[in-house]
Design an enzyme around this catalytic site. Structure first.
Site, PDB file in Angstrom:
ATOM      1  N   LYS A 121       0.985  -1.460   0.057  1.00 48.70           N
ATOM      2  CA  LYS A 121      -0.096  -0.064  -0.071  1.00 48.70           C
ATOM      3  C   LYS A 121       0.921   1.139  -0.110  1.00 48.70           C
ATOM      4  O   LYS A 121       0.480   2.487  -0.277  1.00 48.70           O
ATOM      5  CB  LYS A 121      -1.096   0.109   1.098  1.00 48.70           C
ATOM      6  CG  LYS A 121      -2.126  -0.987   0.917  1.00 48.70           C
ATOM      7  CD  LYS A 121      -3.325  -0.781   1.679  1.00 48.70           C
ATOM      8  CE  LYS A 121      -4.447  -1.660   1.431  1.00 48.70           C
ATOM      9  NZ  LYS A 121      -5.703  -1.597   2.422  1.00 48.70           N
ATOM     10  N   LYS A 203      -3.494 -10.930  -7.384  1.00 46.32           N
ATOM     11  CA  LYS A 203      -4.593 -11.104  -6.696  1.00 46.32           C
ATOM     12  C   LYS A 203      -5.795 -10.510  -7.249  1.00 46.32           C
ATOM     13  O   LYS A 203      -5.485  -9.399  -7.589  1.00 46.32           O
ATOM     14  CB  LYS A 203      -4.277 -10.924  -5.222  1.00 46.32           C
ATOM     15  CG  LYS A 203      -5.351 -11.150  -4.158  1.00 46.32           C
ATOM     16  CD  LYS A 203      -5.192 -10.480  -2.797  1.00 46.32           C
ATOM     17  CE  LYS A 203      -5.684  -9.089  -2.425  1.00 46.32           C
ATOM     18  NZ  LYS A 203      -5.583  -8.576  -1.211  1.00 46.32           N
ATOM     19  N   LYS A 206     -10.507  -5.114  -6.137  1.00 47.96           N
ATOM     20  CA  LYS A 206     -11.513  -4.234  -6.722  1.00 47.96           C
ATOM     21  C   LYS A 206     -10.338  -2.835  -7.317  1.00 47.96           C
ATOM     22  O   LYS A 206     -11.175  -1.890  -7.964  1.00 47.96           O
ATOM     23  CB  LYS A 206     -12.328  -3.657  -5.761  1.00 47.96           C
ATOM     24  CG  LYS A 206     -11.728  -3.526  -4.461  1.00 47.96           C
ATOM     25  CD  LYS A 206     -12.660  -3.651  -3.202  1.00 47.96           C
ATOM     26  CE  LYS A 206     -11.952  -3.632  -2.000  1.00 47.96           C
ATOM     27  NZ  LYS A 206     -12.525  -4.379  -0.741  1.00 47.96           N
TER      28      LYS A 206
HETATM   29  P1  TYM Z   1     -10.513  -7.195   2.939  1.00 49.35           P
HETATM   30  O1  TYM Z   1     -11.444  -6.251   3.601  1.00 49.35           O
HETATM   31  O2  TYM Z   1      -9.394  -6.419   2.028  1.00 49.35           O
HETATM   32  O3  TYM Z   1     -11.143  -8.519   2.746  1.00 49.35           O
HETATM   33  C1  TYM Z   1     -12.102  -9.038   3.298  1.00 49.35           C
HETATM   34  C2  TYM Z   1     -11.975 -10.671   3.241  1.00 49.35           C
HETATM   35  O4  TYM Z   1     -11.667 -11.146   1.873  1.00 49.35           O
HETATM   36  C3  TYM Z   1     -10.351 -11.783   1.463  1.00 49.35           C
HETATM   37  N1  TYM Z   1      -9.925 -11.567   0.388  1.00 49.35           N
HETATM   38  C4  TYM Z   1      -9.803 -12.560  -0.683  1.00 49.35           C
HETATM   39  N2  TYM Z   1      -9.815 -13.978  -0.521  1.00 49.35           N
HETATM   40  C5  TYM Z   1      -9.581 -14.554  -1.722  1.00 49.35           C
HETATM   41  N3  TYM Z   1      -9.230 -14.085  -2.869  1.00 49.35           N
HETATM   42  C6  TYM Z   1      -9.090 -12.577  -2.941  1.00 49.35           C
HETATM   43  N4  TYM Z   1      -8.545 -12.185  -4.153  1.00 49.35           N
HETATM   44  C7  TYM Z   1      -9.233 -12.031  -1.712  1.00 49.35           C
HETATM   45  N5  TYM Z   1      -9.267 -10.396  -1.745  1.00 49.35           N
HETATM   46  C8  TYM Z   1      -9.786 -10.503  -0.277  1.00 49.35           C
HETATM   47  C9  TYM Z   1      -9.494 -11.160   2.572  1.00 49.35           C
HETATM   48  O5  TYM Z   1      -8.502 -12.253   2.940  1.00 49.35           O
HETATM   49  C10 TYM Z   1     -10.451 -10.969   3.816  1.00 49.35           C
HETATM   50  O6  TYM Z   1     -10.505 -12.235   4.616  1.00 49.35           O
HETATM   51  N6  TYM Z   1      -7.398  -6.568   7.147  1.00 49.35           N
HETATM   52  C11 TYM Z   1      -8.712  -7.128   6.575  1.00 49.35           C
HETATM   53  C12 TYM Z   1     -10.112  -6.712   7.269  1.00 49.35           C
HETATM   54  C13 TYM Z   1      -9.880  -6.781   8.763  1.00 49.35           C
HETATM   55  C14 TYM Z   1     -10.283  -8.343   9.563  1.00 49.35           C
HETATM   56  C15 TYM Z   1     -10.032  -7.853  10.866  1.00 49.35           C
HETATM   57  C16 TYM Z   1     -10.167  -9.390   9.241  1.00 49.35           C
HETATM   58  C17 TYM Z   1      -9.800  -6.176   9.500  1.00 49.35           C
HETATM   59  N7  TYM Z   1     -10.097  -6.236  11.016  1.00 49.35           N
HETATM   60  C18 TYM Z   1     -10.273  -8.830  11.662  1.00 49.35           C
HETATM   61  C19 TYM Z   1     -10.436 -10.436   9.791  1.00 49.35           C
HETATM   62  C20 TYM Z   1     -10.365 -10.077  11.454  1.00 49.35           C
HETATM   63  C21 TYM Z   1      -8.895  -6.914   4.982  1.00 49.35           C
HETATM   64  O7  TYM Z   1      -8.399  -5.777   4.758  1.00 49.35           O
HETATM   65  O8  TYM Z   1      -9.819  -7.549   4.430  1.00 49.35           O
END
Ligand code: TYM
Length: 340
Positions: A121, A203, A206
């Protein structure tokens, strides 16, 4: 009626969350959301719309607010049931920010510097490498540890954040015994890392400028089909898992995640068939998986009053659980409790 002596066993607790930044993708759905729903009977789930995390990247306020509503509606649309799981908005529960500060004081600069998400990022937004982006993992650790979660269902890209969460929990437990449950990640066997349809070495995200690279959960069926038909494959024209076949491997992974079939079953199904047939089948399976979600979403987003009542109530329940952990932490680190 005969009485049994069995003591009810406490269900294991799950915490997970998603950032309301932009349209949610098929990657989010297969890597995380779908599993949240599958696990809601067996576990005590708490699921958050993580708006505090979202502002580590600059957001347009009106758009962010709309995306928070969208994400709240989507979590219900995929089948999370507020009678079974707690649904919350992160900023509705100030304990997250408070514990994040405390955990940040027990997290080293060196370990935060090694986080790949921070490095990625920072590269993407060189004009805004803010302190929140750097300390993001301490906030994520707070989200999870506040609820003494046993299990955290996430996609593979969050594995490193789970590792640092565990490190922080163990470190604090060594200093102040019995403070936190050390959580395990749950990373699904299929769909944990959905790749771009245009560049399968990356990956699915969006933020990809090429709209054909990613499928949004709310995409129209014709758009989903177009994106799959244009998906990058290879010149071998054989539907099988293999090295150097990133595009096909990714499509097999997606098909496996939506149909529940194994890679071997999929290879057998498409034996002797070309990529055209295969891509159409994957597209159709995805369309059918997402159709009920989109239909439920359309109904839910029309009633913001109902949406917010669900999340307000869920956040209040979450806040009561969080307060217990926070009181314990405040006491153990040596703060004076106001009521003593
Ligand atoms: P975020 O918002 O980027 O994504 C949410 C969830 O989607 C999964 N994900 C994917 N899985 C498979 N293939 C992909 N291309 C893909 N893109 C996204 C992510 O692994 C995630 O599980 N830091 C976290 C949000 C968060 C969180 C937490 C998660 C904040 N606090 C506490 C668990 C527990 C995040 O940015 O996810």
């Amino acid at each position: 009626m005969s009485e049994t002596n069995t003591v009810p066993v406490r269900k294991k607790r799950i915490y997970s969350g998603i950032q309301p930044s932009g349209m949610l993708t098929l990657g989010n759905y297969l890597g995380a959301l779908k599993n949240w729903v599958a696990m809601q009977e067996e576990y005590d789930g708490i699921y958050g719309v993580m708006d505090l995390h979202a502002i580590t990247v600059r957001q347009e306020p009106a758009k962010l607010r709309q995306q928070i509503y969208t994400t709240c509606a989507l979590l219900l649309a995929i089948g999370l049931d507020p009678a079974k799981s707690i649904l919350m908005v992160q900023s509705f529960v100030p304990a997250h920010a408070e514990l994040a500060w405390i955990l940040g004081c027990y997290t080293q600069f060196g370990e935060l510097s090694r986080m790949t998400q921070f490095k990625d990022k920072s590269q993407k937004h060189p004009e805004n490498i803010n302190a929140g982006l750097f300390t993001y993992p301490a906030l994520m650790a707070a989200d999870i540890l506040l609820y003494q979660a046993d299990l955290v269902p996430v996609g593979a890209d969050q594995k490193q954040h789970l590792e640092i969460t565990r490190d922080i929990a163990v470190r604090m437990n060594n200093l102040y015994s019995g403070l936190f449950t050390v959580p395990d990640p749950y990373i699904p066997p299929a769909g944990a890392r959905v790749m771009s349809l245009q560049d399968p070495a990356k990956k699915m995200s969006k933020s990809d400028e090429n709209v054909n690279a990613w499928v949004a959960i709310l995409d129209k069926p014709e758009d989903v089909m177009r994106k799959f038909k244009r998906a990058v494959t290879d010149s071998e024209a054989r539907v099988c898992v293999g090295e150097g076949k990133d595009g096909v491997n990714n499509l097999i992974g997606i098909y496996a995640a939506v149909t529940g079939r194994t890679a071997q079953q999929i290879e057998a199904e498409f034996e002797g068939k070309g990529y055209g047939d295969f891509k159409t089948a994957v597209g159709e399976a995805v369309v059918e998986t997402l159709r009920p979600v989109r239909e439920a979403y359309d109904r839910l987003i029309a009633d913001k009053g109902y949406l917010m009542s669900v999340y307000k109530e869920g956040s209040e329940r979450a806040a009561r659980l969080a307060a217990r952990t926070l009181a314990k932490v405040r006491k153990k680190v040596g703060f004076v409790l106001e009521d003593k």
